[in-house]
Enzyme design. Sequence first.
Site, PDB file in Angstrom:
ATOM      1  CB  THR A   1      -0.882  -0.037   1.256  1.00 33.93           C
ATOM      2  OG1 THR A   1      -1.765  -1.145   1.114  1.00 33.93           O
ATOM      3  CG2 THR A   1      -1.671   1.217   1.466  1.00 33.93           C
TER       4      THR A   1
ATOM      5  CB  THR B  82      -1.792  -8.413   7.714  1.00 40.55           C
ATOM      6  OG1 THR B  82      -1.368  -7.852   8.966  1.00 40.55           O
ATOM      7  CG2 THR B  82      -0.658  -9.268   7.202  1.00 40.55           C
ATOM      8  N   GLY B  83      -4.164  -6.269   6.057  1.00 38.58           N
ATOM      9  CA  GLY B  83      -5.362  -5.445   6.206  1.00 38.58           C
ATOM     10  C   GLY B  83      -6.372  -5.960   7.209  1.00 38.58           C
TER      11      GLY B  83
HETATM   12  N1  ASP Z   1      -3.220  -3.099   3.827  1.00 43.74           N
HETATM   13  C1  ASP Z   1      -3.391  -3.527   2.460  1.00 43.74           C
HETATM   14  C2  ASP Z   1      -4.577  -4.413   2.341  1.00 43.74           C
HETATM   15  O1  ASP Z   1      -4.808  -5.207   3.215  1.00 43.74           O
HETATM   16  C3  ASP Z   1      -2.223  -4.250   1.931  1.00 43.74           C
HETATM   17  C4  ASP Z   1      -0.943  -3.518   1.987  1.00 43.74           C
HETATM   18  O2  ASP Z   1      -0.701  -2.705   2.882  1.00 43.74           O
HETATM   19  O3  ASP Z   1      -0.130  -3.788   1.107  1.00 43.74           O
HETATM   20  O4  ASP Z   1      -5.246  -4.354   1.327  1.00 43.74           O
END
Ligand code: ASP
Length: 318
Positions: free
Chosen positions: A186, A238-239
């Site tokens: 992200t 980890t979303g």
């Molecule tokens: N937090 C993001 C998600 O879970 C993934 C990421 O940070 O790369 O979609």
Amino acid sequence: MNTKPAMLAIHGGAGTILRQTTSLETEQAYLQALRDILRAGEVLLAQGATALDVVQACVCLLEENERFNAGRGAVYTAAATHELDASIMEGHTRRAGAVAGLRTTRNPVRAARAVMEFSGHVMLIGPAADAFAMAQGLEQVAPDWFGTPQRLAQLRRVQGEGGAAILDHDGAQCPAPLDERQKFGTVGAVALDAHGRLAAATSTGGMTNKKPGRVGDSPILGAGCYADDTVAISCTGTGEAFMRSVAAHEVSAQMRYLGRSLEAACEDVVGERLPAVGGQGGLIAVSHKGELCLPFNTEGMYRGWVRLGEAAQARIFR
Ligand code: ASP
């Protein structure tokens, strides 16, 4: 009158270090990309742009850079498609906008801003969100515009390995400083402007091999993005764990209700609360007092910051 220095921080994902296989050139290229984006944001801040405009502009640049998993260069779903999520929030007004499951809007963070400004709602999803963005004049692209051969190869590899939806793109062909197989990709920005206003924005392709329809923390206000009068936060990791921890809002809550410093609140969230539910990743935060904190519980995080008038700093490792 505000006397605090305007400032800005950005991130491009957190993960496992591949220092031994990374060339110095590659490492420098990532750092340079971060510094270039910081400088662009700094110019805007110096011109008196609002924190909201600055975080949007920086996230847009991160979306356009295919090294990072947002916009072009986004990871693939299990169905070899792209579904993009983004959010933006302004601290002092608590205005916010978010989108999830976009497939054709070139810059998801712009769509999030348009939702905030013009929809009368806070979040739009799926084809209707793309249609809304198009109606707002935002550029649309063919769904495969977001992909790259490297990302597709990585999806195939993850699927071949029977992998879960926790992996980012394959760095095997061109090793990146953080292991692309174990990296959260992200992107995000937080800013404090010359008038003391805070804002945050987050954008992502999500996780490689995610189920179609899966939405992570990035577009969920309070989880992957949050801003109020106290602090602005953008997360990566980890979303599902960030959602269950309401991670971004938790930082603000601890500062306001417990009187914790920015650093103590960040340490608790990233060092204790997230790991307690299996959460890996990090966040960037800027407080109304002009403090910065960029903690992560992985081995590295692409990150950078700049205070107006000072040199931009970019880091990957601890
Ligand atoms: N937090 C993001 C998600 O879970 C993934 C990421 O940070 O790369 O979609």
